[in-house]
Design a protein around this motif. Structure first.
Motif, mmCIF file in Angstrom:
data_model
loop_
_atom_site.group_PDB
_atom_site.id
_atom_site.type_symbol
_atom_site.label_atom_id
_atom_site.label_comp_id
_atom_site.label_asym_id
_atom_site.label_seq_id
_atom_site.Cartn_x
_atom_site.Cartn_y
_atom_site.Cartn_z
ATOM 1 N N LEU A 154 -8.025 3.954 7.485
ATOM 2 C CA LEU A 154 -8.013 3.413 6.217
ATOM 3 C C LEU A 154 -7.407 2.050 6.318
ATOM 4 C CD1 LEU A 154 -7.292 3.936 3.365
ATOM 5 C CD2 LEU A 154 -4.938 4.949 3.804
ATOM 6 N N LEU A 155 -6.716 1.576 7.487
ATOM 7 C CA LEU A 155 -6.528 0.308 7.448
ATOM 8 C C LEU A 155 -7.295 -0.459 8.325
ATOM 9 C CD1 LEU A 155 -2.630 1.072 8.485
ATOM 10 C CD2 LEU A 155 -3.515 0.602 6.078
ATOM 11 N N ASP A 159 -1.820 4.697 -3.919
ATOM 12 C CA ASP A 159 -3.243 4.004 -3.627
ATOM 13 C C ASP A 159 -4.199 4.838 -3.142
ATOM 14 O OD1 ASP A 159 -2.211 1.532 -4.662
ATOM 15 O OD2 ASP A 159 -0.848 1.346 -3.230
ATOM 16 N N ARG A 160 -3.656 5.565 -2.093
ATOM 17 C CA ARG A 160 -4.677 6.479 -1.401
ATOM 18 C C ARG A 160 -3.989 7.870 -0.862
ATOM 19 N NH1 ARG A 160 -7.281 2.592 -2.295
ATOM 20 N NH2 ARG A 160 -8.772 1.538 -0.934
ATOM 21 N N LEU A 162 0.775 -1.133 0.046
ATOM 22 C CA LEU A 162 -0.054 -0.055 0.025
ATOM 23 C C LEU A 162 0.970 1.298 -0.003
ATOM 24 C CD1 LEU A 162 -2.861 1.050 0.424
ATOM 25 C CD2 LEU A 162 -2.476 1.068 2.759
ATOM 26 N N ILE A 208 -4.535 10.882 1.737
ATOM 27 C CA ILE A 208 -5.127 11.494 2.912
ATOM 28 C C ILE A 208 -4.450 12.790 3.209
ATOM 29 C CG2 ILE A 208 -5.299 9.123 3.830
ATOM 30 C CD1 ILE A 208 -3.139 9.340 5.615
ATOM 31 N N VAL A 247 0.647 5.301 0.353
ATOM 32 C CA VAL A 247 -0.181 6.267 0.908
ATOM 33 C C VAL A 247 0.606 7.726 0.663
ATOM 34 C CG1 VAL A 247 -1.652 7.338 2.746
ATOM 35 C CG2 VAL A 247 -1.374 4.891 2.557
ATOM 36 N N GLU A 279 -6.042 9.841 9.658
ATOM 37 C CA GLU A 279 -6.730 9.064 8.526
ATOM 38 C C GLU A 279 -6.225 7.795 8.585
ATOM 39 O OE1 GLU A 279 -8.034 11.074 5.313
ATOM 40 O OE2 GLU A 279 -7.770 13.114 5.904
ATOM 41 N N LEU A 280 -5.017 7.722 9.101
ATOM 42 C CA LEU A 280 -4.457 6.214 8.512
ATOM 43 C C LEU A 280 -5.239 5.053 9.284
ATOM 44 C CD1 LEU A 280 -2.220 4.843 6.723
ATOM 45 C CD2 LEU A 280 -0.566 5.269 8.839
#
Length: 232
Positions: free
Chosen positions: A217-218, A205-206, A185, A208, A187, A213-214
């Protein structure tokens, strides 16, 4: 996929940088007779600093001017990170470290800085007990966007599958590093050098807007209880 390692960039991702890195670049370049403005530095954030200096000079990596300018840059950054006010974790950094570790995910830092600067930051913020590993660009053959730092950390932490690694950073070279290492992933975070619009073309992939926010997300429990347990 179960993640085992979250690898964070430092300046702009986990540590505030209100222009200090660019200021050091401008000062070192100007002192060597090559004046630049702050905006010229922004696209080079995240790169190994000797490479960034070579690009600012418009020259090759073997140019003898690079070593002297880099030495001056390092000294300026050491003074900054050891003495200046305003050196502090970005919002959510320490609590996210704790949540990740409470959920069995190791936390590491990597950087385009040299190891002496990285050590100064970790010492200033008293992070040695909050992270599991630290690596800098001068400890490997190639810095970002090459995957060398990620591979070295995986070997050190006995992680065989890059899909078990998350890479988090604020620049295009952070994204490139994650892609080159084939991590599970990638980020990008908008708290540093690049805006969301500037990060989007590099296809992380993302994206933020802050480390807070992590955990969601996970799919992790970000309760205060978990954070306190990991920090203890």
């Amino acid at each position: 996929m179960t993640f085992r390692l979250a690898l964070f960039d430092i300046a702009g991702t986990t540590v505030s940088d209100p222009g200090f890195v660019a200021q050091a670049f401008v000062g070192a370049m100007s002192a060597a007779g090559h004046p630049i403005d702050h905006e010229a530095c922004r696209p080079l954030m995240g790169y190994p600093k000797p490479l960034a200096i070579a690009r600012l000079l418009g020259t090759q990596a073997d140019d003898p001017r690079i070593a002297a300018i880099h030495a001056d840059f390092v000294q300026r950054m050491l003074v900054c990170y050891r003495e200046w006010p305003g050196i502090e974790p970005l919002p959510g950094a320490e609590s996210v470290f704790a949540v990740l570790r409470a959920n069995g995910i190791q936390v590491a830092l990597n950087t385009g800085f040299s190891r002496d600067i990285a050590d100064a930051i970790v010492e200033r913020l008293q992070w040695s007990q909050r992270i599991d590993a630290l690596i800098a660009s001068d400890e490997v053959a190639q810095g970002r966007p090459a995957p060398d730092m990620i591979h070295a950390l995986m070997q050190r932490l006995r992680i065989d599958d890059p899909a078990q690694v998350i890479k988090i950073g604020d620049t295009e070279v952070d994204i490139g590093e994650g892609r080159a290492a084939r991590v599970g992933l990638v980020v990008a975070v908008t708290t540093g050098a690049f805006t969301r619009a500037e990060l989007e073309p590099y296809a992380p992939d993302r994206i933020i807007d802050g480390l807070f926010e992590l955990p969601a997300l996970l799919g992790l429990d970000a309760s205060d209880r978990d954070a306190r347990h990991a920090a203890a």
